[in-house]
Design an enzyme around this catalytic site. Structure first.
Site, PDB file in Angstrom:
ATOM      1  N   ASN A  71     -14.270  -5.456   2.634  1.00 32.13           N
ATOM      2  CA  ASN A  71     -13.541  -6.729   2.604  1.00 32.13           C
ATOM      3  C   ASN A  71     -14.398  -7.884   3.127  1.00 32.13           C
ATOM      4  O   ASN A  71     -14.340  -8.999   2.610  1.00 32.13           O
ATOM      5  CB  ASN A  71     -12.244  -6.615   3.415  1.00 32.13           C
ATOM      6  CG  ASN A  71     -11.130  -6.038   2.565  1.00 32.13           C
ATOM      7  OD1 ASN A  71     -11.339  -5.730   1.385  1.00 32.13           O
ATOM      8  ND2 ASN A  71      -9.953  -5.876   3.129  1.00 32.13           N
ATOM      9  N   CYS A 116      -5.203  -9.487   3.588  1.00 31.73           N
ATOM     10  CA  CYS A 116      -6.347  -8.652   3.982  1.00 31.73           C
ATOM     11  C   CYS A 116      -7.577  -9.428   4.431  1.00 31.73           C
ATOM     12  O   CYS A 116      -8.000  -9.304   5.573  1.00 31.73           O
ATOM     13  CB  CYS A 116      -6.703  -7.709   2.841  1.00 31.73           C
ATOM     14  SG  CYS A 116      -5.392  -6.516   2.542  1.00 31.73           S
ATOM     15  N   LYS A 126      -7.430 -11.547   7.822  1.00 28.65           N
ATOM     16  CA  LYS A 126      -7.236 -10.759   9.047  1.00 28.65           C
ATOM     17  C   LYS A 126      -8.356  -9.738   9.236  1.00 28.65           C
ATOM     18  O   LYS A 126      -8.764  -9.464  10.361  1.00 28.65           O
ATOM     19  CB  LYS A 126      -5.855 -10.095   9.059  1.00 28.65           C
ATOM     20  CG  LYS A 126      -5.754  -8.798   8.311  1.00 28.65           C
ATOM     21  CD  LYS A 126      -4.458  -8.073   8.618  1.00 28.65           C
ATOM     22  CE  LYS A 126      -4.220  -6.911   7.674  1.00 28.65           C
ATOM     23  NZ  LYS A 126      -5.222  -5.868   7.651  1.00 28.65           N
ATOM     24  N   VAL A 131       0.825  -1.209   0.000  1.00 23.40           N
ATOM     25  CA  VAL A 131       0.000   0.000   0.000  1.00 23.40           C
ATOM     26  C   VAL A 131       0.862   1.263   0.000  1.00 23.40           C
ATOM     27  O   VAL A 131       0.657   2.167  -0.808  1.00 23.40           O
ATOM     28  CB  VAL A 131      -0.970  -0.017   1.213  1.00 23.40           C
ATOM     29  CG1 VAL A 131      -1.644   1.336   1.393  1.00 23.40           C
ATOM     30  CG2 VAL A 131      -2.018  -1.089   0.998  1.00 23.40           C
ATOM     31  N   PHE A 165      -8.411   0.786  -1.027  1.00 26.10           N
ATOM     32  CA  PHE A 165      -9.184  -0.330  -1.586  1.00 26.10           C
ATOM     33  C   PHE A 165      -8.451  -1.054  -2.716  1.00 26.10           C
ATOM     34  O   PHE A 165      -9.051  -1.857  -3.420  1.00 26.10           O
ATOM     35  CB  PHE A 165     -10.543   0.177  -2.090  1.00 26.10           C
ATOM     36  CG  PHE A 165     -11.396   0.759  -0.997  1.00 26.10           C
ATOM     37  CD1 PHE A 165     -12.151  -0.065  -0.174  1.00 26.10           C
ATOM     38  CD2 PHE A 165     -11.408   2.121  -0.754  1.00 26.10           C
ATOM     39  CE1 PHE A 165     -12.919   0.460   0.856  1.00 26.10           C
ATOM     40  CE2 PHE A 165     -12.170   2.653   0.273  1.00 26.10           C
ATOM     41  CZ  PHE A 165     -12.931   1.827   1.084  1.00 26.10           C
ATOM     42  N   GLU A 174      -3.912  -6.281  -4.636  1.00 26.40           N
ATOM     43  CA  GLU A 174      -2.607  -6.720  -5.108  1.00 26.40           C
ATOM     44  C   GLU A 174      -2.797  -7.361  -6.473  1.00 26.40           C
ATOM     45  O   GLU A 174      -3.795  -8.019  -6.727  1.00 26.40           O
ATOM     46  CB  GLU A 174      -1.995  -7.719  -4.123  1.00 26.40           C
ATOM     47  CG  GLU A 174      -1.470  -7.025  -2.895  1.00 26.40           C
ATOM     48  CD  GLU A 174      -0.973  -7.994  -1.832  1.00 26.40           C
ATOM     49  OE1 GLU A 174      -0.512  -9.083  -2.190  1.00 26.40           O
ATOM     50  OE2 GLU A 174      -1.040  -7.637  -0.653  1.00 26.40           O
ATOM     51  N   ARG A 207       1.117 -14.515   1.794  1.00 20.97           N
ATOM     52  CA  ARG A 207       0.516 -14.458   3.123  1.00 20.97           C
ATOM     53  C   ARG A 207      -0.834 -15.193   3.111  1.00 20.97           C
ATOM     54  O   ARG A 207      -1.678 -14.929   2.254  1.00 20.97           O
ATOM     55  CB  ARG A 207       0.347 -13.002   3.573  1.00 20.97           C
ATOM     56  CG  ARG A 207       1.686 -12.377   3.951  1.00 20.97           C
ATOM     57  CD  ARG A 207       1.538 -10.927   4.348  1.00 20.97           C
ATOM     58  NE  ARG A 207       1.414 -10.042   3.205  1.00 20.97           N
ATOM     59  CZ  ARG A 207       1.429  -8.710   3.288  1.00 20.97           C
ATOM     60  NH1 ARG A 207       1.565  -8.125   4.460  1.00 20.97           N
ATOM     61  NH2 ARG A 207       1.327  -7.960   2.204  1.00 20.97           N
ATOM     62  N   GLY A 240     -13.421 -22.004  -5.178  1.00 18.69           N
ATOM     63  CA  GLY A 240     -11.979 -22.260  -5.199  1.00 18.69           C
ATOM     64  C   GLY A 240     -11.514 -22.914  -3.919  1.00 18.69           C
ATOM     65  O   GLY A 240     -12.302 -23.535  -3.199  1.00 18.69           O
ATOM     66  N   TYR A 265     -16.385 -17.009  -7.857  1.00 16.69           N
ATOM     67  CA  TYR A 265     -15.678 -18.208  -8.333  1.00 16.69           C
ATOM     68  C   TYR A 265     -15.435 -19.145  -7.155  1.00 16.69           C
ATOM     69  O   TYR A 265     -14.857 -18.728  -6.148  1.00 16.69           O
ATOM     70  CB  TYR A 265     -14.336 -17.832  -8.958  1.00 16.69           C
ATOM     71  CG  TYR A 265     -14.488 -17.232 -10.330  1.00 16.69           C
ATOM     72  CD1 TYR A 265     -14.658 -18.052 -11.434  1.00 16.69           C
ATOM     73  CD2 TYR A 265     -14.471 -15.856 -10.515  1.00 16.69           C
ATOM     74  CE1 TYR A 265     -14.817 -17.511 -12.698  1.00 16.69           C
ATOM     75  CE2 TYR A 265     -14.622 -15.312 -11.780  1.00 16.69           C
ATOM     76  CZ  TYR A 265     -14.799 -16.140 -12.865  1.00 16.69           C
ATOM     77  OH  TYR A 265     -14.959 -15.611 -14.107  1.00 16.69           O
TER      78      TYR A 265
HETATM   79  N1  LIG Z   1      -1.904  -5.414   0.677  1.00 12.58           N
HETATM   80  C1  LIG Z   1      -3.084  -5.017   0.260  1.00 12.58           C
HETATM   81  O1  LIG Z   1      -3.599  -5.460  -0.764  1.00 12.58           O
HETATM   82  C2  LIG Z   1      -3.852  -3.987   1.041  1.00 12.58           C
HETATM   83  C3  LIG Z   1      -4.961  -3.353   0.450  1.00 12.58           C
HETATM   84  C4  LIG Z   1      -5.656  -2.401   1.174  1.00 12.58           C
HETATM   85  C5  LIG Z   1      -5.281  -2.109   2.486  1.00 12.58           C
HETATM   86  N2  LIG Z   1      -4.217  -2.759   3.042  1.00 12.58           N
HETATM   87  C6  LIG Z   1      -3.832  -2.394   4.411  1.00 12.58           C
HETATM   88  O2  LIG Z   1      -2.736  -1.490   4.335  1.00 12.58           O
HETATM   89  C7  LIG Z   1      -1.836  -1.717   5.427  1.00 12.58           C
HETATM   90  C8  LIG Z   1      -0.453  -2.037   4.895  1.00 12.58           C
HETATM   91  O3  LIG Z   1      -0.532  -3.244   4.164  1.00 12.58           O
HETATM   92  P1  LIG Z   1       0.670  -3.753   3.237  1.00 12.58           P
HETATM   93  O4  LIG Z   1       0.188  -4.974   2.554  1.00 12.58           O
HETATM   94  O5  LIG Z   1       1.190  -2.610   2.445  1.00 12.58           O
HETATM   95  O6  LIG Z   1       1.738  -4.129   4.366  1.00 12.58           O
HETATM   96  P2  LIG Z   1       3.230  -4.642   4.180  1.00 12.58           P
HETATM   97  O7  LIG Z   1       3.463  -5.615   5.267  1.00 12.58           O
HETATM   98  O8  LIG Z   1       3.463  -5.035   2.753  1.00 12.58           O
HETATM   99  O9  LIG Z   1       4.109  -3.336   4.454  1.00 12.58           O
HETATM  100  C9  LIG Z   1       4.150  -2.680   5.687  1.00 12.58           C
HETATM  101  C10 LIG Z   1       5.469  -1.909   5.749  1.00 12.58           C
HETATM  102  O10 LIG Z   1       5.454  -1.062   6.898  1.00 12.58           O
HETATM  103  C11 LIG Z   1       6.770  -1.020   7.408  1.00 12.58           C
HETATM  104  N3  LIG Z   1       6.767  -0.488   8.771  1.00 12.58           N
HETATM  105  C12 LIG Z   1       6.430  -1.114   9.938  1.00 12.58           C
HETATM  106  N4  LIG Z   1       6.557  -0.264  10.966  1.00 12.58           N
HETATM  107  C13 LIG Z   1       6.951   0.924  10.462  1.00 12.58           C
HETATM  108  C14 LIG Z   1       7.235   2.191  11.023  1.00 12.58           C
HETATM  109  N5  LIG Z   1       7.129   2.407  12.341  1.00 12.58           N
HETATM  110  N6  LIG Z   1       7.630   3.191  10.215  1.00 12.58           N
HETATM  111  C15 LIG Z   1       7.744   2.985   8.881  1.00 12.58           C
HETATM  112  N7  LIG Z   1       7.489   1.806   8.281  1.00 12.58           N
HETATM  113  C16 LIG Z   1       7.101   0.789   9.069  1.00 12.58           C
HETATM  114  C17 LIG Z   1       7.257  -2.438   7.272  1.00 12.58           C
HETATM  115  O11 LIG Z   1       8.675  -2.527   7.346  1.00 12.58           O
HETATM  116  C18 LIG Z   1       6.703  -2.792   5.882  1.00 12.58           C
HETATM  117  O12 LIG Z   1       7.642  -2.479   4.879  1.00 12.58           O
HETATM  118  C19 LIG Z   1      -2.469  -2.830   6.256  1.00 12.58           C
HETATM  119  O13 LIG Z   1      -3.251  -2.260   7.264  1.00 12.58           O
HETATM  120  C20 LIG Z   1      -3.346  -3.547   5.258  1.00 12.58           C
HETATM  121  O14 LIG Z   1      -4.421  -4.203   5.869  1.00 12.58           O
HETATM  122  C21 LIG Z   1      -3.487  -3.678   2.349  1.00 12.58           C
END
Ligand SMILES: NC(=O)c1ccc[n+]([C@@H]2O[C@H](COP(=O)([O-])OP(=O)(O)OC[C@H]3O[C@@H](n4cnc5c(N)ncnc54)[C@H](O)[C@@H]3O)[C@@H](O)[C@H]2O)c1
Length: 469
Positions: free
Chosen positions: A214, A266, A269, A11, A155, A158, A334, A259, A257
């Site tokens: 979600n 996401c 959790k 994100v 929203f 990936e 994940r 599966g 679908y």
């Molecule tokens: N992955 C998705 O598709 C998606 C979509 C929408 C929302 N989200 C939400 O967005 C948030 C982030 O998800 P993600 O998949 O990008 O996570 P991720 O695990 O890929 O990345 C999180 C990053 O934050 C860094 N981090 C941790 N503590 C930190 C700090 N104190 N200062 C700076 N950086 C720090 C970590 O090192 C890591 O690189 C989550 O809450 C997730 O639920 C994710």
């Protein structure tokens, strides 16, 4: 605008890069200094279509900067996005330690007004906690610096994150201060030209909107998996049922679908966290709990079917696994169904030969070198000496297969297809056993009154054989 993003995961990095591409000056900060060093040298740590080129271009044009120094990051932007992880805590609730630690860092270093934006997926009430954390630290510093906190859930998906961020249907912003709206309008102006996408609302509604979205999508998946399990037991074909219900515009074709269960960082959790939030306010979220338990069972179904195909004996068997990522076009493993499957195969004494177009490095990172895991360079190399094939991810590259060759390569001619990629008749015409999801012969189910011997069963596609287990 000058914008700081905390977190360079899926994100944070996508948000930062897209905002830089839109003309803003962006600094991304991460506590993982290896990631930051890599990014400074043009190494993008995740696979996301289109992202690498955009990162390189915006770094070259000096609109996208990276730092591991919190003071520098806080000093940079008026807008401070929090996009760090919110993993599940032991009780299923969202663990806010990373979010609150960023809030504290911002308050520790800020010298002037900051707008702090929660982009991470966080439970209702988190903006209040972020505000309290900042206020406390400012109080400790004995300074009075104005700030606002708003909610701007993300929203994106990936696999199409760049496109989703740039062309998303809506931009939800929860705020309770008149200072916030003009700043957020300016930030998102490049994405708000064709039609009004900005939806301003109160903070709690914005926070709940993300979880509701979600949870709804996860519900559609679990619903369809429930129907597929029924179809297997009733001799129906869930693919016909899917077409039959998807054509109703009130239902639609998206996300129905069948599966081997949803995974990723996401849905699992967020469904759990929302159910936990419900418990905290004295409400039993029966539907959410059911969505989660149906998914749990569905992920286990791959191994159940594999085990049935091999008559319960996996000792020293080699299983070809196609697809490790939780879905196509990502390297993210994940909560991927592939992990549950591989771990069950290993626990039963079997070996895995696996291939994924993008997630091989991630798999190596997760499991390291082990005798019972071989990662092959090409899809079909997994089949060398394999007893059976399991498909976990619906990558396009898996859709076309020479079934006759496959039949010659597999010791037990069985495909366990967790994504319904093939026409059952074509697979079976090549002499292969085909265990798909919710289709005739997908499961050898216990028949009432059976004594363990194979029994004839007549399904929609003619007689088949069922076994009592
Ligand atoms: N992955 C998705 O598709 C998606 C979509 C929408 C929302 N989200 C939400 O967005 C948030 C982030 O998800 P993600 O998949 O990008 O996570 P991720 O695990 O890929 O990345 C999180 C990053 O934050 C860094 N981090 C941790 N503590 C930190 C700090 N104190 N200062 C700076 N950086 C720090 C970590 O090192 C890591 O690189 C989550 O809450 C997730 O639920 C994710």
């Amino acid at each position: 605008m000058r914008i700081t993003i905390f977190g360079t995961g899926y994100v944070g990095l996508v948000t930062g890069t897209c905002l830089a591409e839109a003309g803003h000056e962006v600094m991304c900060m991460d506590v993982d200094s290896r990631k930051i060093n890599g990014l400074m040298n043009g190494i993008v740590p995740i696979y996301e279509p289109g992202l690498e080129a955009l990162v390189k271009q915006n770094v070259a044009e000096e609109r996208l900067l990276f730092t591991a120094d919190p003071a520098e990051a806080v000093g940079f932007g008026t807008l401070q996005f929090i996009a760090v992880g919110t993993p599940p805590d032991e009780d299923g609730s969202a663990d806010l330690k990373y979010v609150l630690s960023v809030a504290d860092t911002i308050a520790e270093h800020m010298q002037e007004y900051k707008l702090v934006i929660d982009k991470s997926t966080v439970p209702v009430g988190t903006a209040d906690r972020v505000s309290e954390t900042i206020a406390q630290r400012l109080h400790q510093r004995d300074v009075d610096i104005p700030f606002d906190v708003c909610s701007n859930p993300e929203f994106l998906k990936e696999g199409s994150a760049v496109e989703d961020f740039s062309q998303g249907a809506r931009i939800v912003i929860g705020c309770d201060s008149s200072r916030v709206e003009p700043l957020m309008r300016e930030c998102y102006a490049p994405y708000n030209r064709r039609q009004e996408k900005l939806m301003f609302m109160d903070i709690r509604s914005a926070e709940l909107t993300k979880y509701a979205a979600n949870a709804m999508l996860a519900t559609k998946i679990s619903f369809m998996n429930e129907i597929s399990n029924l179809a297997e037991r009733l001799g129906a074909d869930v693919e016909n049922v899917r077409r039959g219900i998807g054509s109703d515009p009130r239902i639609g074709y998206s996300f129905i679908y069948p599966g081997c269960g949803y995974g990723g960082s996401c849905f699992p959790k967020d469904v759990q966290a929302l159910a936990r939030t419900a418990t905290d306010v004295g409400y039993e979220a029966q539907l959410l709990n059911a969505v989660e338990s149906v998914n749990y069972r569905q992920k286990a179904s791959l191994f159940t079917k594999l085990s049935q195909a091999l008559d319960g004996d996996l000792e020293a068997k080699t299983i070809a696994v196609w697809g490790l990522a939780f879905k196509p076009n990502t390297d993210d493993m994940r909560e991927a169904p592939s992990r549950e499957l591989m771990e069950a195969i290993w626990a039963a004494g079997g070996k895995v030969r696996a291939y994924d177009p993008e997630a091989m490095q991630e798999c190596r990172r997760l499991y390291g070198e082990r005798d019972d895991l071989t990662l092959t360079k090409r899809r079909d190399d997994t089949l060398e000496g394999a007893d059976a094939l399991v498909i976990c991810t619906e990558w396009k590259a898996f859709r076309t297969v020479d079934f006759r060759r496959l039949r010659e390569q597999l010791t037990t001619p069985a495909i366990i297809d967790g994504r319904n990629l093939f026409n059952p008749e074509s697979v079976r015409a090549a002499g292969l056993l085909y265990f798909a999801v919710g289709r005739a012969d997908s499961l050898r189910i216990p028949l009432p009154g059976g004594d363990g011997a194979p029994q004839a069963r007549v399904g929609q596609n003619g007689p088949s054989v069922a076994y009592t287990l």
